[in-house]
Design a protein around this motif. Structure first.
Motif, PDB file in Angstrom:
ATOM      1  N   GLY A  86     106.280  43.650  -8.284  1.00 34.67           N
ATOM      2  CA  GLY A  86     107.635  43.548  -7.951  1.00 34.67           C
ATOM      3  C   GLY A  86     107.987  45.023  -7.372  1.00 34.67           C
ATOM      4  N   TYR A  87     107.575  45.837  -7.085  1.00 34.64           N
ATOM      5  CA  TYR A  87     107.984  47.194  -6.335  1.00 34.64           C
ATOM      6  C   TYR A  87     106.767  47.874  -5.750  1.00 34.64           C
ATOM      7  N   VAL A 104     112.073  47.844  -3.710  1.00 34.30           N
ATOM      8  CA  VAL A 104     112.015  46.510  -4.228  1.00 34.30           C
ATOM      9  C   VAL A 104     112.491  45.611  -3.276  1.00 34.30           C
ATOM     10  N   ARG A 109     114.654  32.183  -2.863  1.00 31.99           N
ATOM     11  CA  ARG A 109     113.554  33.317  -3.465  1.00 31.99           C
ATOM     12  C   ARG A 109     112.681  33.706  -2.329  1.00 31.99           C
ATOM     13  N   VAL A 118     113.032  51.917 -10.686  1.00 29.75           N
ATOM     14  CA  VAL A 118     112.961  50.669 -10.455  1.00 29.75           C
ATOM     15  C   VAL A 118     113.978  49.564 -11.415  1.00 29.75           C
ATOM     16  N   PRO A 119     114.264  49.869 -12.348  1.00 35.15           N
ATOM     17  CA  PRO A 119     115.124  48.982 -13.059  1.00 35.15           C
ATOM     18  C   PRO A 119     116.646  48.899 -12.322  1.00 35.15           C
ATOM     19  N   GLN A 166     116.321  46.981  -9.027  1.00 33.60           N
ATOM     20  CA  GLN A 166     116.279  45.678  -9.227  1.00 33.60           C
ATOM     21  C   GLN A 166     117.642  45.343  -9.700  1.00 33.60           C
ATOM     22  N   THR A 167     118.370  45.871 -10.311  1.00 29.66           N
ATOM     23  CA  THR A 167     119.730  45.563 -10.500  1.00 29.66           C
ATOM     24  C   THR A 167     120.741  45.446  -9.466  1.00 29.66           C
ATOM     25  N   SER A 198     119.410  45.313  -6.340  1.00 33.87           N
ATOM     26  CA  SER A 198     118.888  44.153  -5.449  1.00 33.87           C
ATOM     27  C   SER A 198     119.424  42.814  -5.823  1.00 33.87           C
ATOM     28  N   SER A 199     119.664  42.463  -7.107  1.00 32.17           N
ATOM     29  CA  SER A 199     119.947  41.459  -7.534  1.00 32.17           C
ATOM     30  C   SER A 199     121.419  41.050  -7.206  1.00 32.17           C
ATOM     31  N   SER A 246     121.394  40.413  -3.278  1.00 30.04           N
ATOM     32  CA  SER A 246     120.731  39.191  -2.964  1.00 30.04           C
ATOM     33  C   SER A 246     121.915  37.955  -3.271  1.00 30.04           C
TER      34      SER A 246
END
Length: 273
Positions: free
Chosen positions: A198-199, A215, A222, A247-248, A251-252, A254-255, A258
């Protein structure tokens, strides 16, 4: 095998296509950061057009305010920026930059960027930085090869197997530093690893000193529509440390982006299929 109706539709679409417009766009794309001023013969060669055709395109672009002539050379005028601005405006990219990328840059003390895939290149559609780390720093509209970047590998990981095969058939993969991965089998393995974990993270592959982690950004189905990264300098951190620490957070954010993109259909045009 294609149906006759599909073939007919394809032929009809080609007849409807405006050849002159396509040639004019090729003329614009002949210019670059390294070649901002070109002669007629140079433009014709880069655009793959006869000199007479390139000259007609240049005259039209000049009348419309996109090109100017200085002696024997031609240059792009600032009005060309309006073409890219229309795309960025349709995505409301200012909001994304202000609310998310600047926050990411502020939290990390480094650069943050959002890119999409365009052929064999990534294109920066948003960027924020608390300071300039190196001359290579990209800006909105910058194009970089996909294969040596964390952003590019994330976007390539979002491609279908068929499109990824086409990418490797068409992309020019050369070493930009001694650490650039150019072996296609190894690149495929790195892209597959990115798809699995995922990255993607890189160090000193695009240029010495550049270390980055990225990421994917998804649409509501999706599909990968963009890539988000955080980059730093190898004097400050390592690739492994950057990935572990950021990365965490990426990802936060990115969500969050998104979710915002569900209200911005323009970006879905870059979704990987």
């Amino acid at each position: 095998m294609k149906k006759s109706s599909d073939v007919a539709a394809g032929n009809s679409a080609r007849r409807e296509a405006m050849g002159g417009l396509a040639k004019g766009l090729e003329v614009i794309r002949a210019f670059s950061h390294d070649s901002p001023s070109l002669t007629l013969s140079e433009i014709a060669g880069r655009a793959g057009l006869p000199a007479a055709t390139a000259r007609r395109c240049l005259l039209t672009l000049s009348e419309q305010g996109y090109v100017m002539q200085s002696g024997r050379n031609f240059l792009l005028r600032p009005k060309v920026l309006e073409l890219g601005a229309a795309y960025l405006d349709s995505m409301n990219i200012e909001m994304l930059t202000r609310t998310y990328l600047e926050d990411l840059a502020s939290q990390t003390g480094d650069s943050a960027a959002l890119t999409v895939l365009d052929g064999a290149h990534i294109v920066y559609v948003a960027r924020a930085s608390v300071r300039t780390l190196m001359r290579l720093e990209a800006h909105v509209g910058s194009r970089l090869p996909a294969y040596p970047t964390s952003l590019g590998r994330v976007l390539l990981a979002g491609l279908s197997p068929e499109r990824l095969d086409r990418y490797f058939e068409q992309a020019e993969i050369t070493a930009l530093t001694e650490r650039t991965v150019t072996d296609k089998a190894r690149l495929r393995a790195l892209i597959e690893e990115c798809r699995r974990v995922g990255y993607s993270s890189v160090e000193d592959e695009l240029a010495y000193g550049v270390v980055a982690v990225a990421v994917p950004v998804f649409d509501k189905t999706r599909r990968v529509v963009a890539a988000l990264n955080s980059s730093s300098h190898s004097k400050k951190t390592t690739r492994a440390r950057l990935a572990k620490e950021r990365v965490p957070l990426l990802q936060t954010i990115s969500s969050q982006i998104s979710r915002e993109l569900q209200r911005v259909p323009g970006l879905s045009l870059s979704a990987q299929t």
